[in-house]
Design an enzyme around this catalytic site. Sequence first.
Site, mmCIF file in Angstrom:
data_model
loop_
_atom_site.group_PDB
_atom_site.id
_atom_site.type_symbol
_atom_site.label_atom_id
_atom_site.label_comp_id
_atom_site.label_asym_id
_atom_site.label_seq_id
_atom_site.Cartn_x
_atom_site.Cartn_y
_atom_site.Cartn_z
ATOM 1 N N ARG A 30 0.839 -1.206 0.000
ATOM 2 C CA ARG A 30 0.000 0.000 0.000
ATOM 3 C C ARG A 30 0.875 1.257 0.000
ATOM 4 O O ARG A 30 0.589 2.224 -0.691
ATOM 5 C CB ARG A 30 -0.951 0.015 1.212
ATOM 6 C CG ARG A 30 -2.076 -1.009 1.101
ATOM 7 C CD ARG A 30 -3.119 -0.831 2.206
ATOM 8 N NE ARG A 30 -3.906 0.398 2.046
ATOM 9 C CZ ARG A 30 -4.973 0.523 1.250
ATOM 10 N NH1 ARG A 30 -5.402 -0.492 0.548
ATOM 11 N NH2 ARG A 30 -5.624 1.674 1.182
ATOM 12 N N ASP A 88 -3.902 7.582 4.173
ATOM 13 C CA ASP A 88 -2.916 7.914 3.128
ATOM 14 C C ASP A 88 -2.301 9.306 3.274
ATOM 15 O O ASP A 88 -1.350 9.641 2.577
ATOM 16 C CB ASP A 88 -3.551 7.755 1.731
ATOM 17 C CG ASP A 88 -4.846 8.552 1.566
ATOM 18 O OD1 ASP A 88 -4.964 9.642 2.161
ATOM 19 O OD2 ASP A 88 -5.734 8.084 0.827
ATOM 20 N N HIS A 117 -8.340 6.940 11.692
ATOM 21 C CA HIS A 117 -7.689 5.626 11.651
ATOM 22 C C HIS A 117 -6.164 5.719 11.584
ATOM 23 O O HIS A 117 -5.507 4.738 11.267
ATOM 24 C CB HIS A 117 -8.235 4.806 10.468
ATOM 25 C CG HIS A 117 -9.685 4.449 10.617
ATOM 26 N ND1 HIS A 117 -10.447 3.894 9.613
ATOM 27 C CD2 HIS A 117 -10.526 4.571 11.679
ATOM 28 C CE1 HIS A 117 -11.688 3.696 10.050
ATOM 29 N NE2 HIS A 117 -11.760 4.110 11.293
ATOM 30 N N CYS A 137 4.851 1.188 18.564
ATOM 31 C CA CYS A 137 5.339 -0.033 19.201
ATOM 32 C C CYS A 137 4.198 -1.043 19.278
ATOM 33 O O CYS A 137 3.117 -0.735 19.756
ATOM 34 C CB CYS A 137 5.854 0.287 20.605
ATOM 35 S SG CYS A 137 6.352 -1.203 21.480
ATOM 36 N N CYS A 194 4.386 0.282 24.231
ATOM 37 C CA CYS A 194 5.164 1.082 25.190
ATOM 38 C C CYS A 194 4.839 2.564 25.026
ATOM 39 O O CYS A 194 5.271 3.390 25.814
ATOM 40 C CB CYS A 194 6.663 0.836 25.031
ATOM 41 S SG CYS A 194 7.407 1.725 23.644
ATOM 42 N N CYS A 225 11.742 0.482 23.159
ATOM 43 C CA CYS A 225 11.785 -0.723 23.995
ATOM 44 C C CYS A 225 12.298 -1.964 23.262
ATOM 45 O O CYS A 225 12.446 -3.024 23.868
ATOM 46 C CB CYS A 225 10.413 -1.000 24.598
ATOM 47 S SG CYS A 225 9.225 -1.599 23.378
HETATM 48 N N1 APR Z 1 -16.090 8.737 -5.618
HETATM 49 C C1 APR Z 1 -16.975 8.450 -4.625
HETATM 50 N N2 APR Z 1 -17.069 7.249 -4.061
HETATM 51 C C2 APR Z 1 -16.251 6.287 -4.492
HETATM 52 C C3 APR Z 1 -15.305 6.502 -5.522
HETATM 53 C C4 APR Z 1 -15.240 7.801 -6.097
HETATM 54 N N3 APR Z 1 -14.387 8.101 -7.078
HETATM 55 N N4 APR Z 1 -14.638 5.349 -5.735
HETATM 56 C C5 APR Z 1 -15.136 4.445 -4.862
HETATM 57 N N5 APR Z 1 -16.113 5.004 -4.110
HETATM 58 C C6 APR Z 1 -16.903 4.434 -3.016
HETATM 59 C C7 APR Z 1 -17.185 2.958 -3.133
HETATM 60 O O1 APR Z 1 -18.372 2.757 -3.878
HETATM 61 C C8 APR Z 1 -17.360 2.570 -1.662
HETATM 62 O O2 APR Z 1 -18.692 2.737 -1.241
HETATM 63 O O3 APR Z 1 -16.131 4.585 -1.849
HETATM 64 C C9 APR Z 1 -16.479 3.585 -0.918
HETATM 65 C C10 APR Z 1 -15.202 3.012 -0.349
HETATM 66 O O4 APR Z 1 -15.542 2.090 0.636
HETATM 67 P P1 APR Z 1 -14.459 1.239 1.439
HETATM 68 O O5 APR Z 1 -13.483 0.627 0.512
HETATM 69 O O6 APR Z 1 -15.220 0.319 2.337
HETATM 70 O O7 APR Z 1 -13.669 2.346 2.281
HETATM 71 P P2 APR Z 1 -14.054 3.016 3.660
HETATM 72 O O8 APR Z 1 -15.502 3.257 3.772
HETATM 73 O O9 APR Z 1 -13.135 4.171 3.806
HETATM 74 O O10 APR Z 1 -13.632 1.871 4.682
HETATM 75 C C11 APR Z 1 -13.694 2.161 6.048
HETATM 76 O O11 APR Z 1 -12.604 0.117 6.619
HETATM 77 O O12 APR Z 1 -10.983 -1.423 6.011
HETATM 78 C C12 APR Z 1 -11.302 -0.397 6.882
HETATM 79 O O13 APR Z 1 -9.855 0.997 8.100
HETATM 80 C C13 APR Z 1 -10.318 0.739 6.786
HETATM 81 O O14 APR Z 1 -10.711 3.114 6.868
HETATM 82 C C14 APR Z 1 -11.163 1.897 6.290
HETATM 83 C C15 APR Z 1 -12.549 1.516 6.778
#
Ligand code: APR
Length: 261
Positions: free
Chosen positions: A81, A115, A130, A138, A142, A163
């Site tokens: 990532r 990100d 998040h 750690c 710690c 640690c």
């Molecule tokens: N514009 C708007 N929406 C979009 C676009 C775009 N260009 N591209 C994708 N999407 C939408 C998808 O349809 C989906 O509903 O964004 C959403 C992304 O969803 P997830 O991948 O589930 O991301 P998120 O909601 O941020 O996940 C929440 O889950 O895995 C954990 O910690 C991680 O922060 C993350 C949390």
Amino acid sequence: MKPVRLQPDTTYCMDIDQIIEKLLDARRVTILTGAGVSAASGVPTFRGQGGLWRQYRAEDLATPGAFARDPSLVWEWYGWRRELIASCRPNAAHEVIARWSRGFERCRVLTQNVDDLHARADTAGLVRLHGSIWELACWRGCGATWRDESVPLASSPPRCPRCGNLARPAVVWFGETLNPADLDAAFDACACDMFLTVGTSAIVHPAAGLVHEARRRGAFTAEINLDSTPASAHVDVALQGPAEQILAEIAARYESSPRDR
Ligand code: APR
């Protein structure tokens, strides 16, 4: 990413008009973002198309249990990532949000994204619910956390400088609690005139509950997302489409609207 064509039908235009009207009257604006906001920058989302790494879902890797079982595998996923994110730049959605973050009497941007693209777009009032992929902590707790922007990552987790235990990404995993100060800031931000939820699948709590809390406290609520989500039926306005296009369209009209109100 495949471009998605907006269908500017009557309902869509009326919804955009309504959001602009509300923005013009708003003093306190809160924007919750998820992975969809960074999709146009090239950062893969967690769910939906392209959401898998090898055969693993985020829920298989982003947990303390997964790291305890196989730290190298989890580390490798974060390394992958990082390499992707390192070459990504903020897109139009980050830029609009950053401008608004400085333009309202009070604006909070609550992001689930690790990100740091909101920070790189110079967003004010940012709460990283998040954590950040560019920070390490750690594993044994710690209390040490530190910035580490190395790309590529070492092939296995380094040691905590305080640690000597293993280091881990300083992000919040499934089954872990959010930083209490961030959670407080997020709930405080639900007291607002306008709450926008953008690019999140709205299924991961506590972030997914914030739009409901804002609505309960009287905010006008709107969602911008490629797909419909569990939040769509509960917001005042749900716009389906790419955030980078819809936000740019709203911003162009909002920012050129007369302010003598
Ligand atoms: N514009 C708007 N929406 C979009 C676009 C775009 N260009 N591209 C994708 N999407 C939408 C998808 O349809 C989906 O509903 O964004 C959403 C992304 O969803 P997830 O991948 O589930 O991301 P998120 O909601 O941020 O996940 C929440 O889950 O895995 C954990 O910690 C991680 O922060 C993350 C949390």
